[in-house]
Enzyme design. Structure first.
Site, PDB file in Angstrom:
ATOM      1  CG  PHE A  35      -1.518   1.240   1.652  1.00 30.16           C
ATOM      2  CD1 PHE A  35      -2.100   2.112   0.730  1.00 30.16           C
ATOM      3  CD2 PHE A  35      -1.495   1.603   2.990  1.00 30.16           C
ATOM      4  CE1 PHE A  35      -2.638   3.328   1.137  1.00 30.16           C
ATOM      5  CE2 PHE A  35      -2.035   2.807   3.410  1.00 30.16           C
ATOM      6  CZ  PHE A  35      -2.593   3.665   2.491  1.00 30.16           C
ATOM      7  CB  THR A  59       0.859  -8.329   2.739  1.00 34.28           C
ATOM      8  OG1 THR A  59       2.045  -7.558   2.905  1.00 34.28           O
ATOM      9  CG2 THR A  59       0.784  -9.392   3.811  1.00 34.28           C
ATOM     10  CB  SER A  99       6.948  -5.249   7.429  1.00 35.89           C
ATOM     11  OG  SER A  99       6.417  -5.917   8.573  1.00 35.89           O
ATOM     12  CB  ALA A 138       8.710   1.712   6.848  1.00 38.89           C
ATOM     13  CE1 TYR A 169       4.661  -4.163  11.283  1.00 40.14           C
ATOM     14  CE2 TYR A 169       3.487  -2.918  12.942  1.00 40.14           C
ATOM     15  CZ  TYR A 169       4.058  -2.995  11.692  1.00 40.14           C
ATOM     16  OH  TYR A 169       4.033  -1.903  10.854  1.00 40.14           O
ATOM     17  CB  THR A 199      -0.926   5.581   6.723  1.00 40.78           C
ATOM     18  OG1 THR A 199      -0.012   6.255   7.606  1.00 40.78           O
ATOM     19  CG2 THR A 199      -0.901   6.264   5.368  1.00 40.78           C
ATOM     20  NE  ARG A 210      -3.707  -2.041   7.452  1.00 39.15           N
ATOM     21  CZ  ARG A 210      -2.534  -1.634   6.984  1.00 39.15           C
ATOM     22  NH1 ARG A 210      -1.707  -0.977   7.760  1.00 39.15           N
ATOM     23  NH2 ARG A 210      -2.176  -1.886   5.761  1.00 39.15           N
TER      24      ARG A 210
HETATM   25  N1  UDP Z   1     -11.097  -2.526  14.745  1.00 36.95           N
HETATM   26  C1  UDP Z   1     -12.474  -2.639  14.858  1.00 36.95           C
HETATM   27  N2  UDP Z   1     -13.133  -3.350  13.913  1.00 36.95           N
HETATM   28  C2  UDP Z   1     -12.511  -3.933  12.855  1.00 36.95           C
HETATM   29  C3  UDP Z   1     -11.112  -3.814  12.742  1.00 36.95           C
HETATM   30  C4  UDP Z   1     -10.434  -3.104  13.713  1.00 36.95           C
HETATM   31  O1  UDP Z   1     -13.091  -2.114  15.798  1.00 36.95           O
HETATM   32  O2  UDP Z   1     -13.207  -4.560  12.035  1.00 36.95           O
HETATM   33  C5  UDP Z   1     -10.376  -1.729  15.761  1.00 36.95           C
HETATM   34  C6  UDP Z   1      -9.196  -2.428  16.391  1.00 36.95           C
HETATM   35  O3  UDP Z   1      -9.608  -3.182  17.513  1.00 36.95           O
HETATM   36  C7  UDP Z   1      -8.317  -1.243  16.766  1.00 36.95           C
HETATM   37  C8  UDP Z   1      -8.622  -0.204  15.699  1.00 36.95           C
HETATM   38  O4  UDP Z   1      -9.841  -0.610  15.099  1.00 36.95           O
HETATM   39  O5  UDP Z   1      -8.695  -0.720  18.014  1.00 36.95           O
HETATM   40  C9  UDP Z   1      -7.556  -0.127  14.629  1.00 36.95           C
HETATM   41  O6  UDP Z   1      -7.274  -1.439  14.196  1.00 36.95           O
HETATM   42  P1  UDP Z   1      -6.388  -1.767  12.940  1.00 36.95           P
HETATM   43  O7  UDP Z   1      -6.475  -3.241  12.726  1.00 36.95           O
HETATM   44  O8  UDP Z   1      -6.777  -0.905  11.803  1.00 36.95           O
HETATM   45  O9  UDP Z   1      -4.888  -1.385  13.293  1.00 36.95           O
HETATM   46  P2  UDP Z   1      -4.076  -0.965  14.608  1.00 36.95           P
HETATM   47  O10 UDP Z   1      -4.206   0.506  14.710  1.00 36.95           O
HETATM   48  O11 UDP Z   1      -4.662  -1.662  15.809  1.00 36.95           O
HETATM   49  O12 UDP Z   1      -2.697  -1.417  14.312  1.00 36.95           O
END
Ligand code: UDP
Length: 334
Positions: A35, A59, A99, A138, A169, A199, A210
């Protein structure tokens, strides 16, 4: 195994470019089919560089770079940077972006994630050292873990669970920062470290798990919007073009300590769900609550004072604008 990337073997048109002899900067981007990596490839090409995109497509996807592949100054090399890498000829910049970065991805691929953060960073640093190139790592807001300091400044050491599910990670990136600083201090490599906060933008994978792709996909398909926990955890979302601008500026400094790049506009996950529902006209989606994943950071917001002072940088794309653009992209791929 050593992956050797020769000057002449990728695109016939590059031969004429290289005859200009040193006038064109050569930039290697690991994870260039991902991405953020693909947006960087695009930016450095438009800035006139020759770009060598290295990606093992774990990925990343060739679709992200399909529009670049015929450009004379662009080459794609399918290679896992956790294996040694050699590139013929001069290299001016090495940007190490390879990554998995989504929690779902790195939970699925914990060992490749640890390897690319450690062995991959070592190999990418070795390339930069051999070529006397600038190196940019990064890194991530995940080095702060589930932070006890808010907003997060670069001098905060973090609160990370090394043996939790996110440890693969977080610790890989913390190691990556440590080895980058060691190469800087011991070998004098010109290094930069960017700590990237959440981002978003076009070319995120629809199914990367995500929050933003999940919510947009769910809203577009009329499925339930899955908010984890109570949705009161916060994130701060930076549009990809803002991030790329910050990275380019950082690369052009001689600053070797880490720099946060992200958008300080903090929002709860529940608010994000509501904004996306409002954006997708006519969606039948409603919110459902699911279990909060282990070690999910409760609050996250970058302190960007350092980037503002050092780079004269701050985000310029409001979330309302960025979300609309991103939604258009997801509409086209859903
Ligand atoms: N999250 C959510 N529903 C989803 C996916 C993620 O509520 O379907 C929440 C997740 O628990 C976190 C936030 O959204 O608190 C951001 O999650 P993400 O996986 O985007 O990345 P992170 O910032 O945790 O690395």
């Amino acid at each position: 195994m050593v992956g050797t990337i020769a000057n002449s073997s990728f695109h016939p048109a590059t031969a004429s470019i290289q005859m200009l002899g040193g006038l064109i900067l050569r930039t290697v981007i690991t994870g260039g089919a991902g991405f953020i990596g693909s947006h960087l490839c695009e930016r450095f090409l438009s800035d006139g560089h020759e770009v060598i995109c290295v990606d093992n497509l774990l990925t990343g996807t060739p679709r992200n770079i399909a529009h670049l592949i015929d450009q004379a100054r662009f080459r794609f090399v399918q290679h896992n940077v956790s294996e040694p890498i050699e590139i013929d000829g001069p290299v001016d910049h090495v940007l190490h972006f390879a990554s998995p970065a989504s929690p779902v991805d790195y939970l699925t691929h914990p060992i490749p994630t640890l390897k690319v953060g450690s062995l991959g960073t070592h190999n990418a640093l070795g390339l930069a050292k051999a070529k006397d190139a600038r190196f940019l790592l990064a890194s991530t807001s995940e080095v702060y873990g589930d932070p006890e300091v808010h907003p997060q400044r670069e001098d905060y050491w973090g609160h990370v669970n090394p043996i939790g599910p996110r440890g693969c990670y977080d610790e890989a990136k913390r190691f990556a920062e440590a080895i980058t600083m060691a190469y800087h201090r011991y070998h004098g490599v010109k290094t930069r470290i960017v700590r990237i906060f959440n981002t978003y933008g076009p070319r995120m994978r629809l199914n990367d798990g995500r929050v933003l792709p999940n919510f947009m996909k769910q809203a577009l398909l009329g499925q339930p919007i899955t908010v984890y926990g109570r949705g009161d955890q916060t994130r701060s979302f930076c549009y990809v073009s803002d991030l790329v601008e910050g990275i380019v500026r950082l690369l052009n400094t001689d600053y070797s300590d880490p720099v946060n790049l992200g958008n300080p506009a903090e929002i709860t996950v529940l608010e994000l769900a509501q904004e996306i529902i409002a954006l997708v006209e006519g969606t039948q989606s409603s919110i459902v609550y699911e279990e909060l994943p282990q070690d999910d950071p409760k609050r996250r917001k970058p302190d960007i004072t350092r980037a503002q002072t050092l780079l004269g940088w701050q985000p310029v794309i409001d979330r309302a604008v960025g979300l609309k653009r991103t939604l258009e992209y997801f509409r086209s791929v859903v």
